[in-house]
Write a protein that holds these residues in place. Structure first.
Motif, mmCIF file in Angstrom:
data_model
loop_
_atom_site.group_PDB
_atom_site.id
_atom_site.type_symbol
_atom_site.label_atom_id
_atom_site.label_comp_id
_atom_site.label_asym_id
_atom_site.label_seq_id
_atom_site.Cartn_x
_atom_site.Cartn_y
_atom_site.Cartn_z
ATOM 1 N N LEU A 181 0.829 -1.204 0.000
ATOM 2 C CA LEU A 181 0.000 0.000 0.000
ATOM 3 C C LEU A 181 0.865 1.257 0.000
ATOM 4 C CD1 LEU A 181 -2.958 1.002 0.174
ATOM 5 C CD2 LEU A 181 -2.677 1.041 2.660
ATOM 6 N N LYS A 182 1.948 1.229 0.748
ATOM 7 C CA LYS A 182 2.818 2.400 0.838
ATOM 8 C C LYS A 182 3.700 2.544 -0.385
ATOM 9 C CE LYS A 182 6.371 4.452 3.810
ATOM 10 N NZ LYS A 182 7.176 4.294 5.051
ATOM 11 N N ARG A 183 4.288 1.443 -0.847
ATOM 12 C CA ARG A 183 5.256 1.497 -1.944
ATOM 13 C C ARG A 183 4.605 1.487 -3.320
ATOM 14 N NH1 ARG A 183 10.013 -2.497 -1.903
ATOM 15 N NH2 ARG A 183 10.462 -1.083 -3.622
ATOM 16 N N TRP A 184 3.349 1.133 -3.394
ATOM 17 C CA TRP A 184 2.719 0.940 -4.697
ATOM 18 C C TRP A 184 1.484 1.824 -4.868
ATOM 19 C CZ3 TRP A 184 -0.508 -3.967 -6.113
ATOM 20 C CH2 TRP A 184 -0.838 -3.926 -7.461
ATOM 21 N N ALA A 185 0.429 1.544 -4.123
ATOM 22 C CA ALA A 185 -0.832 2.249 -4.347
ATOM 23 C C ALA A 185 -0.749 3.726 -3.975
ATOM 24 C CB ALA A 185 -1.949 1.567 -3.559
ATOM 25 N N LEU A 186 -0.049 4.048 -2.891
ATOM 26 C CA LEU A 186 0.029 5.437 -2.426
ATOM 27 C C LEU A 186 1.297 6.146 -2.875
ATOM 28 C CD1 LEU A 186 -1.337 4.975 1.202
ATOM 29 C CD2 LEU A 186 -2.590 5.564 -0.880
ATOM 30 N N ASP A 230 6.053 7.983 -8.544
ATOM 31 C CA ASP A 230 6.461 7.102 -9.636
ATOM 32 C C ASP A 230 5.250 6.857 -10.527
ATOM 33 O OD1 ASP A 230 9.007 6.938 -8.655
ATOM 34 O OD2 ASP A 230 8.623 5.125 -7.487
ATOM 35 N N LEU A 231 5.194 7.534 -11.662
ATOM 36 C CA LEU A 231 3.984 7.504 -12.482
ATOM 37 C C LEU A 231 3.707 6.122 -13.052
ATOM 38 C CD1 LEU A 231 4.340 10.907 -14.367
ATOM 39 C CD2 LEU A 231 3.089 10.401 -12.268
ATOM 40 N N THR A 232 4.729 5.482 -13.601
ATOM 41 C CA THR A 232 4.528 4.175 -14.230
ATOM 42 C C THR A 232 5.341 3.071 -13.584
ATOM 43 O OG1 THR A 232 6.250 4.640 -15.881
ATOM 44 C CG2 THR A 232 3.993 5.225 -16.450
ATOM 45 N N ALA A 279 0.418 -9.992 -11.380
ATOM 46 C CA ALA A 279 1.670 -9.268 -11.601
ATOM 47 C C ALA A 279 1.900 -9.017 -13.085
ATOM 48 C CB ALA A 279 2.838 -10.047 -11.005
ATOM 49 N N THR A 280 1.532 -9.972 -13.934
ATOM 50 C CA THR A 280 1.680 -9.796 -15.378
ATOM 51 C C THR A 280 0.772 -8.689 -15.888
ATOM 52 O OG1 THR A 280 2.216 -12.150 -15.608
ATOM 53 C CG2 THR A 280 1.576 -10.971 -17.600
ATOM 54 N N TYR A 281 -0.442 -8.599 -15.351
ATOM 55 C CA TYR A 281 -1.356 -7.527 -15.771
ATOM 56 C C TYR A 281 -0.772 -6.156 -15.453
ATOM 57 C CZ TYR A 281 -5.044 -4.073 -15.204
ATOM 58 O OH TYR A 281 -5.770 -2.914 -15.251
ATOM 59 N N PHE A 282 -0.269 -5.977 -14.238
ATOM 60 C CA PHE A 282 0.250 -4.662 -13.867
ATOM 61 C C PHE A 282 1.564 -4.360 -14.586
ATOM 62 C CE2 PHE A 282 -2.705 -5.183 -10.310
ATOM 63 C CZ PHE A 282 -3.273 -3.922 -10.290
ATOM 64 N N ALA A 283 2.348 -5.371 -14.904
ATOM 65 C CA ALA A 283 3.538 -5.138 -15.722
ATOM 66 C C ALA A 283 3.136 -4.667 -17.117
ATOM 67 C CB ALA A 283 4.377 -6.412 -15.808
ATOM 68 N N PHE A 284 2.092 -5.273 -17.675
ATOM 69 C CA PHE A 284 1.592 -4.850 -18.986
ATOM 70 C C PHE A 284 1.027 -3.436 -18.921
ATOM 71 C CE2 PHE A 284 -1.971 -4.375 -21.926
ATOM 72 C CZ PHE A 284 -1.356 -4.646 -23.135
ATOM 73 N N ALA A 318 -5.282 3.463 -9.036
ATOM 74 C CA ALA A 318 -6.660 3.103 -8.667
ATOM 75 C C ALA A 318 -6.830 1.597 -8.596
ATOM 76 C CB ALA A 318 -7.638 3.713 -9.671
ATOM 77 N N ASP A 319 -6.299 0.867 -9.590
ATOM 78 C CA ASP A 319 -6.392 -0.593 -9.567
ATOM 79 C C ASP A 319 -5.597 -1.177 -8.411
ATOM 80 O OD1 ASP A 319 -8.036 -0.561 -11.725
ATOM 81 O OD2 ASP A 319 -6.529 -1.193 -13.188
ATOM 82 N N ALA A 320 -4.434 -0.583 -8.114
ATOM 83 C CA ALA A 320 -3.640 -1.066 -6.986
ATOM 84 C C ALA A 320 -4.387 -0.871 -5.671
ATOM 85 C CB ALA A 320 -2.296 -0.343 -6.955
ATOM 86 N N LEU A 321 -4.981 0.300 -5.485
ATOM 87 C CA LEU A 321 -5.744 0.564 -4.266
ATOM 88 C C LEU A 321 -6.951 -0.358 -4.165
ATOM 89 C CD1 LEU A 321 -5.824 2.545 -1.836
ATOM 90 C CD2 LEU A 321 -7.389 3.952 -3.180
#
Length: 688
Positions: free
Chosen positions: A200-205, A209-211, A227-232, A566-569
């Motif tokens: 939550l801290k390193r990724w969603a919030l 880091d835009l991309t 993980a493959t979806y978010f890498a894509f 948004a998807d990460a959150l």
């Protein structure tokens, strides 16, 4: 998750059972189901923590690494080993994780996958986070232990629960029995709070880091497919920056008479960009598989069909080898019959879906587009659009149910193949709904102002509303389930005041959260269908009508930057922890994206024809002939670049081939030793 020695493993699985009340059968008659279940869980080595909820009871399960290792050995899991090649100059690429030998400057290139044995656990490579098993492997081990508890006795065991009694028959799975009797309500993965808060801290919030995303941590926590979806998504968003800047320049700069020459150049660049993006995505995908120690090729049919085939299934004896040779012809005929029967069934089902779209949905879509063009009142247009959106949701649900029934007869090789087949069919419905009206405005009416209004409406209003809905609905569902639970508690216990002090069980909060599933149906495996569908429809919109509205790429890039967080959150906070999936690529969506590239070549050439042919007579003037030539050139670029850029880096291919060669050599040597030993025993027996 397994932890260091001396520390307790984290609870990763939750089991929901009904609360037990006083039995009226008698204390000496039968055994309480929940007590038996807890005892059997502890018997196989699981750590159990019982938590009382509002009107359910929860069992939180954890497993030490030794218990998971024994389950992995029983499942014959294949894992990457330290068998490989030692070199001095460390030739491994940056994205491959080398293992350095102690007190030495040698680097080690791992390669061979062998069946896991707990006694030889030190020979197997650990994950990047230091754990021995990935989340997908641990989940398989948990399932094996939970549903592998059977009655090993010779007689049935009488179980009782809330005034009922039933028999646990010999050889019957305890969990399946309790689920059939509606005592166990659900088994679901639990969030690891420590890991969840870190993500939550390193990724969603992490808004700076835009991309960039912690893909390896996402893989360790959620598994390969998510993980493959978010890498894509991250790579797609980063690559969108080039056409976004290009499109804004075309919109802001007035090229005057050169505008008609700039647009074809723009589209040639965009087509080349799209083809190169997907080729480099395939390379990155194969790199991720190597980095995550996943050895099979997800793009191969045989990989899916025989991925679970273990070397132990090929009996190492001369007699079995001879028998296999005798039955080889029959097996080949069987495989051929199954192959062609499956292909014919898929062809029949696809034909049914296509004909249904043409005969039923196409007239409806064209009628809506015609009415929208002929109506002058904006209020009436708004009402027509609202009714249209309501109707297409109903049509999509019907089409999804029909598609589900059709794929049951296809005999797909695995669940991922079945999901891909359903994705193709359902996307066909969405494709017609999303683009047929826009094509009607573009080609028949040639109303480019209306075309741009529709594109802006879809890209801005629709995507904003979709983001709000997909992030607000899970919270509404969670709040409603919690409200019902508290209300049920008040009705059952009169005088109950309620309050937050009784709703403090984290496992119950996780249970009340909605499941990460597709909106159209659970048959589509997980909620990634909705996320990929949103990307595919967006990609089709900006590509198919690129010449009509070049700034659309800038809107898409801005939306995707927001979509990543948004998807990460959403997946970290609002949903339960999803069940891990083994699919290591984006599957059917890759073919859909490539199909949209081909369609975009045709649609944009048609748009350019409309721009050049001012009189509307469709005369093939030299300018129109140039557009037709450009269409063929773009198709050549599409299929040419796919051959120029290899889908797999050479170092990944070399390591994979080395892996297969080492495994084949080892199995061949073991087979020869077994045959030689068997013959030696026969000779010795004859001499005696």
């Amino acid at each position: 998750m397994e932890t260091l020695k001396g520390k307790q493993a984290a609870f990763e699985i939750g089991v929901v059972i009904h609360k037990r009340v006083v039995d009226d059968i008698g204390d000496n008659y039968g055994y309480d189901c929940d007590e038996v279940l807890v005892y059997e869980f502890q018997k196989v080595g699981l750590i159990v923590d019982r938590v009382a909820g509002l009107h359910d009871e929860f069992l939180k399960l954890a497993a030490p690494v030794e218990v998971l290792g024994q389950a992995a050995a029983e499942l014959h899991l294949k894992k990457r080993t330290h068998i490989g090649e030692i070199t001095h100059d460390n030739p491994t690429p940056p994205l491959y994780l080398p293992i350095f030998l102690p007190s030495s400057s040698f680097s080690f290139v791992a390669g061979v996958d062998l069946q896991f044995e707990w006694d030889e656990s030190e020979a197997f490579i650990k994950q990047a986070d230091g754990s021995l098993f990935s989340w997908c492997e641990r989940f398989r081990c948990y399932n094996h232990m939970i549903y592998g508890i059977v009655n090993n006795g010779e007689s049935a065991v009488v179980l009782k629960f809330n005034g009922r009694k039933f028999n646990w028959e010999p050889g019957e799975s305890l969990m399946w029995k309790l689920e059939t009797e509606a005592i166990v309500k659900e088994v679901f993965p639990l969030h690891d709070e420590t890991k969840r808060k870190q993500l939550l801290k390193r990724w969603a919030l992490n808004l700076w880091d835009l991309t960039n995303q912690p893909i390896d941590e996402i893989y360790a926590y959620y598994g390969t497919k998510i993980a493959t979806y978010f890498a894509f998504l991250g790579m797609y968003t980063k690559w969108l920056l080039f056409p976004a800047v290009f499109g804004l320049i075309l919109q802001l700069v007035d090229f005057g008479s050169l505008q008609l020459f700039v647009l074809p150049i723009f589209f040639i660049c965009i087509t080349s960009w799209a083809v190169l993006f997907f080729q480099f995505w395939k390379r990155k995908n194969s790199t991720l598989l190597a980095r995550w120690q996943i050895s099979y090729s997800a793009g191969s049919e045989s990989a899916y069909k025989y991925m679970d085939t273990e070397w132990s299934s090929f009996h190492s004896s001369a007699a079995s080898a001879k028998k296999w040779g005798e039955n080889k012809g029959k097996e080949n005929e069987k495989f051929q019959r199954e192959e062609w029967f499956g292909r014919m069934m898929r062809f029949r089902n696809d034909a049914i879906i296509i004909l249904s779209i043409i005969c039923l949905q196409l007239p409806f879509e064209l009628a809506y587009a015609h009415l929208y063009e002929s109506i002058g009142s904006d209020v009436v247009k708004f009402g027509l659009t609202a009714g249209y959106l309501f109707a297409i949701q109903y049509f999509t649900q019907i089409g999804g149910k029909v598609s589900v029934k059709l794929i049951k007869d296809e005999k797909n090789k695995c669940s991922e193949y079945r999901a891909n087949s359903l994705v193709y069919k359902v996307f066909g419905l969405y494709f017609m709904q999303s683009y047929i009206g826009i094509l009607y405005h573009a080609v028949l009416h040639r109303n480019f102002m209306t075309l741009r209004q529709v594109i802006i409406q879809r890209l801005i209003i629709s995507e904003v509303l979709e983001n709000l809905m997909e992030n607000s609905l899970p919270y509404v569902k969670y709040s409603y389930r919690k409200y019902r639970a508290i209300r049920h508690k008040r009705k059952r216990e009169k005088g109950y005041a309620g309050g937050k002090h009784i709703f403090n069980s984290r496992v119950e909060k996780e249970y009340f959260k909605p499941v990460y599933a597709a909106s159209i149906g659970d048959e589509l495996e997980d909620g990634l269908f909705d996320d990929f569908l949103e990307l595919a429809l967006q990609f089709g919109m900006i590509m198919m009508f690129a010449c009509a509205f070049p700034p659309a790429f800038a809107f898409a890039a801005l939306n995707n930057i927001t979509e990543i967080r948004a998807d990460a959150l959403k997946i970290i906070v609002m949903f339960r922890r999803p069940v891990p999936r083994v699919d290591a690529t984006i599957g059917a969506w890759l073919n859909i994206f490539q199909f949209l590239i081909v369609v975009s070549i045709c649609t944009n050439c048609a748009l350019l024809v409309c721009l050049y042919d001012r009189e509307g007579k469709w005369n093939i003037s030299p300018g129109l002939a140039a557009i037709l030539i450009m269409e063929h050139v773009l198709l050549l670029i599409k299929f040419g670049f796919s051959r120029i850029v290899p889908e797999e880096p050479d170092w990944v291919k070399a390591n994979r081939m080395k892996n297969a060669t080492h495994a084949q050599n080892m199995c061949s040597k073991q087979l020869l030793r077994n045959i030689s030993g068997r013959r030696g025993m026969l000779v010795k027996a004859n001499c005696n």
